[in-house]
Design a protein around this motif. Structure first.
Motif, short mmCIF file in Angstrom:
data_model
loop_
_atom_site.label_atom_id
_atom_site.label_comp_id
_atom_site.label_asym_id
_atom_site.label_seq_id
_atom_site.Cartn_x
_atom_site.Cartn_y
_atom_site.Cartn_z
N ASN A 14 6.44 9.46 -0.09
CA ASN A 14 5.29 8.57 0.00
C ASN A 14 5.53 7.55 1.10
O ASN A 14 6.67 7.15 1.37
CB ASN A 14 5.06 7.84 -1.32
CG ASN A 14 4.53 8.76 -2.39
OD1 ASN A 14 4.08 9.87 -2.11
ND2 ASN A 14 4.56 8.31 -3.62
N ILE A 15 4.46 7.10 1.73
CA ILE A 15 4.55 6.09 2.78
C ILE A 15 4.19 4.75 2.15
O ILE A 15 3.12 4.60 1.56
CB ILE A 15 3.59 6.41 3.93
CG1 ILE A 15 3.98 7.74 4.57
CG2 ILE A 15 3.60 5.29 4.96
CD1 ILE A 15 2.97 8.30 5.52
N VAL A 16 5.11 3.79 2.23
CA VAL A 16 4.88 2.45 1.68
C VAL A 16 4.71 1.49 2.84
O VAL A 16 5.55 1.43 3.74
CB VAL A 16 6.05 2.02 0.77
CG1 VAL A 16 5.83 0.63 0.23
CG2 VAL A 16 6.23 3.02 -0.36
N LEU A 17 3.61 0.72 2.81
CA LEU A 17 3.29 -0.19 3.90
C LEU A 17 3.11 -1.58 3.33
O LEU A 17 2.30 -1.79 2.43
CB LEU A 17 2.00 0.28 4.58
CG LEU A 17 1.60 -0.35 5.89
CD1 LEU A 17 2.63 -0.05 6.96
CD2 LEU A 17 0.25 0.16 6.33
N GLU A 18 3.89 -2.53 3.83
CA GLU A 18 3.76 -3.94 3.42
C GLU A 18 2.72 -4.58 4.34
O GLU A 18 2.89 -4.59 5.55
CB GLU A 18 5.09 -4.67 3.57
CG GLU A 18 6.13 -4.28 2.55
CD GLU A 18 5.84 -4.82 1.16
OE1 GLU A 18 5.14 -5.84 1.04
OE2 GLU A 18 6.32 -4.20 0.20
N LEU B 176 0.85 -1.19 0.00
CA LEU B 176 0.00 0.00 0.00
C LEU B 176 0.89 1.23 0.00
O LEU B 176 1.77 1.37 0.84
CB LEU B 176 -0.91 0.00 1.23
CG LEU B 176 -1.86 1.17 1.40
CD1 LEU B 176 -2.88 1.19 0.26
CD2 LEU B 176 -2.55 1.09 2.73
N GLU B 177 0.65 2.11 -0.97
CA GLU B 177 1.44 3.34 -1.08
C GLU B 177 0.52 4.52 -0.83
O GLU B 177 -0.49 4.70 -1.52
CB GLU B 177 2.08 3.43 -2.46
CG GLU B 177 3.07 4.55 -2.57
CD GLU B 177 3.89 4.48 -3.84
OE1 GLU B 177 4.51 5.49 -4.18
OE2 GLU B 177 3.90 3.42 -4.50
N LEU B 178 0.85 5.32 0.18
CA LEU B 178 0.04 6.46 0.58
C LEU B 178 0.79 7.75 0.34
O LEU B 178 1.97 7.86 0.68
CB LEU B 178 -0.31 6.36 2.06
CG LEU B 178 -1.09 5.14 2.50
CD1 LEU B 178 -1.09 5.03 4.01
CD2 LEU B 178 -2.50 5.19 1.98
N SER B 179 0.12 8.73 -0.25
CA SER B 179 0.66 10.06 -0.42
C SER B 179 -0.18 10.98 0.46
O SER B 179 -1.33 11.28 0.14
CB SER B 179 0.57 10.48 -1.88
OG SER B 179 0.99 11.81 -2.04
N LEU B 180 0.38 11.40 1.59
CA LEU B 180 -0.38 12.14 2.60
C LEU B 180 0.17 13.53 2.88
O LEU B 180 0.03 14.06 3.97
CB LEU B 180 -0.43 11.34 3.90
CG LEU B 180 -1.10 9.98 3.83
CD1 LEU B 180 -0.97 9.25 5.14
CD2 LEU B 180 -2.55 10.11 3.44
N GLY B 181 0.81 14.13 1.88
CA GLY B 181 1.29 15.50 2.03
C GLY B 181 2.68 15.63 2.61
O GLY B 181 3.16 16.74 2.82
N TYR B 182 3.34 14.52 2.88
CA TYR B 182 4.72 14.59 3.33
C TYR B 182 5.64 14.70 2.13
O TYR B 182 5.21 14.56 0.98
CB TYR B 182 5.08 13.33 4.15
CG TYR B 182 4.30 13.20 5.44
CD1 TYR B 182 4.46 14.11 6.47
CD2 TYR B 182 3.40 12.15 5.61
CE1 TYR B 182 3.75 13.97 7.65
CE2 TYR B 182 2.68 12.01 6.80
CZ TYR B 182 2.86 12.93 7.80
OH TYR B 182 2.16 12.81 8.96
N SER B 183 6.93 14.90 2.37
CA SER B 183 7.88 15.02 1.27
C SER B 183 8.14 13.68 0.58
O SER B 183 8.75 13.64 -0.47
CB SER B 183 9.21 15.58 1.80
OG SER B 183 9.75 14.70 2.76
#
Length: 149
Positions: free
Chosen positions: A80-84, A71-78
């Motif tokens: 992306n957050i990748v979650l396995e 799961l790749e989330l783009s939440l306004g940080y510099s």
């Protein structure tokens, strides 16, 4: 799934109904009785129906995409957050035009779905002034008034 049980709690299966009995009526055994009844009920419901949690991403430019268990989330940080995600959980993301992106988590394990949903929400909790962030579908965010000039 496997659930370990205290020796003071006994199980009986009669006519397709699983009954739990406790050895004594002290406070600790009564607590274990209710706990294991709820855990076993969650296991049965999880296998027969499954559990689902839906999260909504509210904010300009907030996006979610999945490829398999990633799961790749783009939440306004510099970055992306990748979650396995574990193999027990299936993830589905939707991003319709004009609507907020949603992430749908499904599994037979209630505790695991709740834990992962909580982890995703912790990346950007909803803030009370504009309501931006990751929230559960149906969750009501208490809004605050901004400063008055």
């Amino acid at each position: 799934m496997v659930q370990e049980v205290q020796p003071s709690i006994a199980f009986e299966l009669e006519d397709g109904v699983l009954k739990l009995t406790r050895a004594t009526d002290n406070k600790q055994d009564r607590a274990y009785h209710g706990l294991y009844r709820a855990l076993i009920n969650n296991m049965i419901v999880g296998v027969s129906e499954g559990f689902t949690k839906e999260l909504e991403l509210i904010g300009v430019g907030y996006r979610a995409a999945n490829t398999g268990q990633r799961l790749e989330l783009s939440l306004g940080y510099s970055h992306n957050i990748v979650l396995e995600l574990p193999k027990e959980v299936t993830v589905e993301t939707t991003a319709d035009k004009g609507k907020n992106p949603t992430v749908k988590l499904t599994s037979f394990d209630k505790q695991l779905v709740g834990m992962i949903a909580s982890k995703i929400r912790s990346f950007r909790k909803p803030e009370p002034y504009k309501g931006k962030g990751v929230k559960y579908v149906g969750e009501i965010i208490r809004r605050k008034a901004g400063k008055s000039a």
